[in-house]
Scaffold this active site. Structure first.
Site, PDB file in Angstrom:
ATOM      1  CE  LYS A   1     -52.810  45.136  62.281  1.00 20.24           C
ATOM      2  NZ  LYS A   1     -53.912  44.349  62.165  1.00 20.24           N
TER       3      LYS A   1
ATOM      4  CE  LYS B   1     -50.941  40.094  57.897  1.00 20.15           C
ATOM      5  NZ  LYS B   1     -51.911  39.059  58.466  1.00 20.15           N
TER       6      LYS B   1
ATOM      7  CE  LYS C   1     -59.806  41.885  56.898  1.00 20.13           C
ATOM      8  NZ  LYS C   1     -59.323  41.546  58.417  1.00 20.13           N
TER       9      LYS C   1
END
Ligand code: ATP
Ligand code: LTN
Length: 334
Positions: A118, A200, A203
């Site tokens: 992130k 992966k 969203k």
């Protein structure tokens, strides 16, 4: 008689309202949440405090929170059996998170792969919350003395850290927290992006073709599967290096309950076109009743409010007992 005094196992899990909920979230985690409600004492949350580790636009954030709440009810979270609240409504989470920050090492947090991913993705906003995210997640779980935490495989490292924090605290003082076990499904634990099957499905991906949202229209779902990246071999079987096909097989298997061998037989001699259509159709049919229930819930804002307020009250009553115990052990004046 003894059996009656045995405590029902406690399940805790949460999901971030950071965007529209995907098939990855559903197969990796949510499907298990709803399946566990009869056997266990289930406590679920929307991890909306975690979500601001990435900047959110206020109106969109508010929309995402309510959408996620209604959608999870539509997926089968049952408030007659379980508690389902918003993390920001229950103050014990932020309070225990602060305390646990002081029992978590910088080195441990530095090793978290989600933090590394992130911070690479949001290089302009590597805030302290993104770094200490796992301490808040540990607080979520430990406040409820959870035995099991159903999550996708990507959360395994955070759960190991939670266990370490719990064991450390228990060792420094006396047994305070239940040390939780992860509960990770065999199938669907890691649903991959339809556009880049080495990553992966997420969203918060900026490419909407990479994920299937639970609320996507049937024609969009079919189109996204048709465009899914596969390989040039044109043979439906599971093998190393066939990440795209393996991913579609995993999705098809967890939706239909068929084994990989059965799927290989079903598509023997057929091309990827047929296979992708079948996967798309199976997903559309599976999501149809969920989408219908969602449409009913989201219209009824008063009912939703009653549900999350009621659950927050129950969650506070449970979690404050743990927080008080922790504070007493540390030495705070009662
Ligand atoms: P974000 O993109 O904001 O990081 P996310 O889609 O990764 O979000 P989370 O809210 O972090 O979703 O995770 C919710 C639950 O869904 C967790 O239990 C997580 O393990 C699971 N999960 C997330 N992505 C996948 C995936 N691709 N496959 C299987 N499970 C997943
Ligand atoms: N970090 C989790 C969401 C989450 C969670 C939790 C999951 C926040 N708190 C407690 C299980 C238990 C994620 O899925 N990304």
């Amino acid at each position: 008689m003894e059996q009656n005094t045995e405590r029902k196992k406690v399940i805790f899990s949460a999901i971030q309202p950071s965007g529209t909920i995907t098939l990855g979230n559903y197969l990796g985690a949510l499907k298990n949440w709803t399946a566990m409600q009869d056997e266990f004492n289930c406590i679920f949350a929307l991890a909306d405090l975690h979500t601001i580790t990435v900047r959110q636009e206020p109106a969109k954030f508010r929309h995402n929170i309510l959408e996620a709440y209604a959608l999870l009810l539509a997926c089968g979270v049952d408030l007659d059996k379980s508690i389902f609240f918003m993390q920001s409504h229950v103050h014990t989470h932020a309070e225990l998170a602060w305390i646990l920050n002081c029992y978590t090492q910088f080195g441990e947090l530095s090793r978290m792969t989600q933090f590394k991913d992130k911070s690479a993705k949001h290089a302009d906003n590597i805030n302290a919350g993104l770094f200490t995210y796992p301490a808040l997640m540990a607080a979520d779980i430990l406040l409820y003395q959870a035995d099991l935490v159903p999550v996708g495989a990507d959360q395994k490292q955070h759960l190991e850290l939670t266990r370490n924090i719990a064991e450390r605290f228990n060792g420094l003082y006396s047994p305070t927290f239940v040390v939780p076990d992860p509960y990770i499904p065999k199938n669907g634990a890691r649903v991959m992006s339809l556009q880049d099957p080495s990553r992966k499905m997420s969203k918060s991906d900026e490419n909407a073709n990479s994920y299937v949202a639970l609320l996507d229209k049937p024609e969009d779902i079919l189109r996204k599967f048709k465009r899914a990246v596969t390989d040039s071999e044109a043979s439906v079987h599971y093998a190393e290096g066939k990440d795209g096909v393996n991913n579609l097989m995993g999705i098809y298997s967890s939706i239909t309950g068929r084994t990989f061998e059965q799927i290989e037989q079903e598509f023997a001699g057929k091309g990827y076109g047929d296979f992708k259509t079948a996967v798309g159709e199976a997903v559309v049919e599976h999501l149809r009743p969920i989408q219908e229930r969602y449409a009913d819930y989201i219209k009824n804002k008063d009912y939703l409010q009653q549900c999350y307020r009621d659950s927050a009250e129950k969650a506070l009553a449970i979690s404050i007992r743990t927080l008080r115990k922790v504070m007493k052990k540390i030495g705070y004046v009662q």
